[in-house]
Scaffold this motif. Structure first.
Motif, PDB file in Angstrom:
ATOM      1  N   ALA A 121       7.665  -7.526 -13.411  1.00  0.00           N
ATOM      2  CA  ALA A 121       8.128  -6.360 -12.399  1.00  0.00           C
ATOM      3  C   ALA A 121       6.850  -5.578 -11.951  1.00  0.00           C
ATOM      4  CB  ALA A 121       8.989  -5.629 -13.196  1.00  0.00           C
ATOM      5  N   ILE A 122       5.798  -5.724 -12.655  1.00  0.00           N
ATOM      6  CA  ILE A 122       4.627  -5.173 -12.256  1.00  0.00           C
ATOM      7  C   ILE A 122       4.130  -5.408 -11.103  1.00  0.00           C
ATOM      8  CG2 ILE A 122       2.255  -4.330 -12.884  1.00  0.00           C
ATOM      9  CD1 ILE A 122       2.840  -4.758 -16.009  1.00  0.00           C
ATOM     10  N   ASN A 123       4.339  -6.539 -10.534  1.00  0.00           N
ATOM     11  CA  ASN A 123       3.915  -6.954  -9.194  1.00  0.00           C
ATOM     12  C   ASN A 123       4.787  -6.259  -8.076  1.00  0.00           C
ATOM     13  OD1 ASN A 123       2.319  -9.466  -9.550  1.00  0.00           O
ATOM     14  ND2 ASN A 123       4.107 -10.345 -10.660  1.00  0.00           N
ATOM     15  N   TYR A 124       5.812  -5.852  -8.306  1.00  0.00           N
ATOM     16  CA  TYR A 124       6.534  -5.166  -7.594  1.00  0.00           C
ATOM     17  C   TYR A 124       6.042  -3.362  -7.240  1.00  0.00           C
ATOM     18  CZ  TYR A 124      10.339  -8.528  -7.436  1.00  0.00           C
ATOM     19  OH  TYR A 124      10.864  -9.645  -7.267  1.00  0.00           O
ATOM     20  N   ILE A 125       5.625  -2.982  -8.457  1.00  0.00           N
ATOM     21  CA  ILE A 125       4.994  -1.726  -8.327  1.00  0.00           C
ATOM     22  C   ILE A 125       3.567  -1.678  -7.480  1.00  0.00           C
ATOM     23  CG2 ILE A 125       4.085   0.069 -10.053  1.00  0.00           C
ATOM     24  CD1 ILE A 125       5.872  -0.909 -12.243  1.00  0.00           C
ATOM     25  N   VAL A 126       2.796  -2.946  -7.765  1.00  0.00           N
ATOM     26  CA  VAL A 126       1.618  -3.043  -7.265  1.00  0.00           C
ATOM     27  C   VAL A 126       1.769  -3.321  -5.613  1.00  0.00           C
ATOM     28  CG1 VAL A 126      -0.518  -4.456  -6.831  1.00  0.00           C
ATOM     29  CG2 VAL A 126       0.480  -4.209  -9.104  1.00  0.00           C
ATOM     30  N   ILE A 127       2.828  -3.823  -5.339  1.00  0.00           N
ATOM     31  CA  ILE A 127       2.991  -4.396  -3.752  1.00  0.00           C
ATOM     32  C   ILE A 127       3.596  -2.978  -2.987  1.00  0.00           C
ATOM     33  CG2 ILE A 127       5.212  -5.406  -3.941  1.00  0.00           C
ATOM     34  CD1 ILE A 127       2.330  -6.033  -1.369  1.00  0.00           C
ATOM     35  N   VAL A 128       4.209  -2.226  -3.724  1.00  0.00           N
ATOM     36  CA  VAL A 128       5.017  -1.099  -3.239  1.00  0.00           C
ATOM     37  C   VAL A 128       4.038  -0.011  -3.218  1.00  0.00           C
ATOM     38  CG1 VAL A 128       6.940   0.479  -3.710  1.00  0.00           C
ATOM     39  CG2 VAL A 128       7.449  -1.783  -3.939  1.00  0.00           C
ATOM     40  N   SER A 129       3.353   0.306  -4.137  1.00  0.00           N
ATOM     41  CA  SER A 129       2.385   1.253  -4.119  1.00  0.00           C
ATOM     42  C   SER A 129       1.423   1.047  -3.050  1.00  0.00           C
ATOM     43  CB  SER A 129       1.638   1.510  -5.378  1.00  0.00           C
ATOM     44  OG  SER A 129       0.745   2.014  -5.469  1.00  0.00           O
ATOM     45  N   ASN A 130       0.897  -0.196  -2.777  1.00  0.00           N
ATOM     46  CA  ASN A 130      -0.222  -0.262  -1.848  1.00  0.00           C
ATOM     47  C   ASN A 130       0.444  -0.401  -0.465  1.00  0.00           C
ATOM     48  OD1 ASN A 130      -3.090  -1.244  -2.941  1.00  0.00           O
ATOM     49  ND2 ASN A 130      -1.345  -2.096  -4.459  1.00  0.00           N
ATOM     50  N   SER A 131       1.633  -0.955  -0.341  1.00  0.00           N
ATOM     51  CA  SER A 131       2.230  -0.955   0.964  1.00  0.00           C
ATOM     52  C   SER A 131       2.613   0.474   1.382  1.00  0.00           C
ATOM     53  CB  SER A 131       3.630  -1.715   1.020  1.00  0.00           C
ATOM     54  OG  SER A 131       3.285  -3.011   0.536  1.00  0.00           O
ATOM     55  N   LEU A 132       3.094   1.318   0.656  1.00  0.00           N
ATOM     56  CA  LEU A 132       3.474   2.573   1.122  1.00  0.00           C
ATOM     57  C   LEU A 132       2.277   3.548   1.449  1.00  0.00           C
ATOM     58  CD1 LEU A 132       6.287   3.532  -1.354  1.00  0.00           C
ATOM     59  CD2 LEU A 132       6.470   3.139   0.941  1.00  0.00           C
ATOM     60  N   ARG A 133       1.210   3.117   0.636  1.00  0.00           N
ATOM     61  CA  ARG A 133      -0.165   4.064   0.684  1.00  0.00           C
ATOM     62  C   ARG A 133      -0.883   3.482   2.196  1.00  0.00           C
ATOM     63  NH1 ARG A 133      -1.053   3.533  -5.116  1.00  0.00           N
ATOM     64  NH2 ARG A 133      -1.022   5.621  -5.842  1.00  0.00           N
ATOM     65  N   TYR A 134      -1.058   2.039   2.432  1.00  0.00           N
ATOM     66  CA  TYR A 134      -1.785   1.431   3.209  1.00  0.00           C
ATOM     67  C   TYR A 134      -1.327   0.851   4.272  1.00  0.00           C
ATOM     68  CZ  TYR A 134      -5.124   2.509  -0.204  1.00  0.00           C
ATOM     69  OH  TYR A 134      -6.054   3.248  -1.435  1.00  0.00           O
ATOM     70  N   GLY A 135       0.149   0.465   4.375  1.00  0.00           N
ATOM     71  CA  GLY A 135       0.928  -0.099   5.739  1.00  0.00           C
ATOM     72  C   GLY A 135       1.119  -1.573   5.610  1.00  0.00           C
ATOM     73  N   LEU A 136       1.554  -1.872   6.715  1.00  0.00           N
ATOM     74  CA  LEU A 136       2.148  -3.344   6.981  1.00  0.00           C
ATOM     75  C   LEU A 136       1.078  -4.440   6.595  1.00  0.00           C
ATOM     76  CD1 LEU A 136       4.940  -4.932   7.218  1.00  0.00           C
ATOM     77  CD2 LEU A 136       4.196  -4.709   9.912  1.00  0.00           C
ATOM     78  N   ARG A 137      -0.150  -4.005   7.169  1.00  0.00           N
ATOM     79  CA  ARG A 137      -1.164  -5.172   7.126  1.00  0.00           C
ATOM     80  C   ARG A 137      -1.489  -5.670   5.533  1.00  0.00           C
ATOM     81  NH1 ARG A 137      -6.769  -3.949   9.842  1.00  0.00           N
ATOM     82  NH2 ARG A 137      -5.343  -3.919  11.444  1.00  0.00           N
ATOM     83  N   ILE A 138      -1.695  -4.527   4.851  1.00  0.00           N
ATOM     84  CA  ILE A 138      -2.038  -4.773   3.423  1.00  0.00           C
ATOM     85  C   ILE A 138      -0.656  -5.341   2.574  1.00  0.00           C
ATOM     86  CG2 ILE A 138      -1.694  -2.678   2.370  1.00  0.00           C
ATOM     87  CD1 ILE A 138      -4.354  -2.908   0.828  1.00  0.00           C
ATOM     88  N   SER A 139       0.337  -5.051   3.023  1.00  0.00           N
ATOM     89  CA  SER A 139       1.596  -5.382   2.395  1.00  0.00           C
ATOM     90  C   SER A 139       1.769  -6.951   2.771  1.00  0.00           C
ATOM     91  CB  SER A 139       2.828  -4.698   3.031  1.00  0.00           C
ATOM     92  OG  SER A 139       4.056  -5.289   2.504  1.00  0.00           O
ATOM     93  N   ILE A 140       1.389  -7.601   3.819  1.00  0.00           N
ATOM     94  CA  ILE A 140       1.488  -8.946   4.189  1.00  0.00           C
ATOM     95  C   ILE A 140       0.589  -9.790   3.357  1.00  0.00           C
ATOM     96  CG2 ILE A 140       1.402 -10.569   5.826  1.00  0.00           C
ATOM     97  CD1 ILE A 140       2.725  -8.638   7.831  1.00  0.00           C
ATOM     98  N   LEU A 141      -0.774  -9.119   3.309  1.00  0.00           N
ATOM     99  CA  LEU A 141      -2.045  -9.771   2.314  1.00  0.00           C
ATOM    100  C   LEU A 141      -1.411  -9.561   1.021  1.00  0.00           C
ATOM    101  CD1 LEU A 141      -4.851 -11.077   2.297  1.00  0.00           C
ATOM    102  CD2 LEU A 141      -5.638  -8.663   2.223  1.00  0.00           C
ATOM    103  N   GLY A 142      -1.328  -8.757   0.585  1.00  0.00           N
ATOM    104  CA  GLY A 142      -0.676  -8.327  -0.697  1.00  0.00           C
ATOM    105  C   GLY A 142       0.595  -9.543  -1.337  1.00  0.00           C
ATOM    106  N   THR A 143       1.482  -9.825  -0.537  1.00  0.00           N
ATOM    107  CA  THR A 143       2.559 -10.654  -0.682  1.00  0.00           C
ATOM    108  C   THR A 143       2.020 -12.015  -0.661  1.00  0.00           C
ATOM    109  OG1 THR A 143       4.095  -9.225   0.546  1.00  0.00           O
ATOM    110  CG2 THR A 143       4.703 -11.381  -0.046  1.00  0.00           C
TER     111      THR A 143
END
Length: 212
Positions: A121-143
Motif C-alpha cells: 500500500a505504500i506504493n499508492y502513497i508514493v505515487i499519489v503524493s508525487n502525482s498531486l505535487r508534480y503532475g501527470l508526467r511524473i505520475s506516468i514515469l512513477g507508475t
C-alpha cells in the motif's frame, strides 16, 4: 515586466519543490524508524520464515535496506541545504527521490510476503503524493518504475518457478495502480490549469481597475 514576473514565478515554484522534498525526507525518516524495528522484530521472533524468504531475509538484508534509505535521505538533505542557499533545486531531484522510494518499498516487500506484503500500500502513497505535487508526467514515469520493481518482487518470490500463481489478481493490482496514478496526475494537471486561468482573470481584473 514579463521577465520579472517569470522570475518570481520560478522562485515560488522552486521554494515549493524544496518544501515538498523536505516533507518527503521527513516522512522517509519516520518510515525508517518504524519499519526497520518491525523487520528486526520479525527476525528476532523467527516469524520471518512464515511471511518471507528465509534465504534472503537476514540481518545483512535489514541493515542494507536501512543503509540505503538513510543514505538517500542524507544525500537529499545535502542537496536541499545547497538548494535553500541558491533558492533553486534541480528538477531531477524529484525523479531521483521517487525512484528511490519505490525501490525501498520493493526491498521491504520481498521478505514480508512479496505480493501479499502489507507494505504494498505504500506504493499508492508514493505515487499519489508525487502525482498531486508534480503532475501527470511524473505520475506516468512513477507508475512505470513501480511496475518494473513489482515485477522484480514477483520474480524473486516465485523463483525458480516460471509460473506466477494468481496472475489475474496481480494484473488487477497493477491495473488499479495505473488507474490511480494517471487519475491523480490528471487531477493535478487540471488544478494547475484552473489556477493559471484564475490568476489570468485576476490580473485582467487588476489591470481594469487600475485603468479606472
Amino acid at each position: 515586466m514579463f521577465s520579472i514576473e517569470h522570475r518570481m514565478e520560478q522562485n515560488q515554484k522552486s521554494a515549493w519543490e524544496i518544501r515538498n522534498e523536505k516533507n518527503k525526507a521527513g516522512v522517509r525518516w519516520l518510515l525508517v524508524f518504524l519499519i526497520v524495528p518491525y523487520l528486526s522484530f520479525l527476525l528476532l521472533t523467527g516469524r520471518s520464515v512464515e511471511i518471507g524468504h528465509a534465504n534472503v531475509f537476514n540481518w545483512f538484508y535489514v541493515i542494507s535496506v536501512a543503509t540505503f534509505v538513510v543514505s538517500v535521505n542524507l544525500l537529499v538533505t545535502y542537496i536541499l541545504f545547497g538548494a535553500i542557499k541558491r533558492g533553486s533545486i534541480h528538477p531531477s531531484v524529484k525523479y531521483f527521490t521517487m525512484i528511490a522510494d519505490f525501490l525501498a518499498v520493493a526491498l521491504v516487500m520481498i521478505p514480508t510476503g512479496g505480493h501479499d506484503s502489507m507494505f504494498f500500500a505504500i506504493n499508492y502513497i508514493v505515487i499519489v503524493s508525487n502525482s498531486l505535487r508534480y503532475g501527470l508526467r511524473i505520475s506516468i514515469l512513477g507508475t512505470i518504475v513501480m511496475n518494473f520493481f513489482y515485477i522484480g518482487v514477483l520474480a524473486i518470490e516465485h523463483y525458480p518457478d516460471k509460473e506466477i500463481v494468481g496472475i489475474q489478481k496481480e494484473i488487477l493490482k497493477v491495473g488499479g495502480f495505473w488507474l490511480i496514478g494517471i487519475y491523480t496526475g490528471y487531477l493535478s494537471m487540471r488544478f494547475e490549469m484552473l489556477r493559471g486561468e484564475i490568476e489570468h482573470y485576476q490580473k485582467l481584473l487588476a489591470e481594469a481597475l487600475q485603468k479606472k
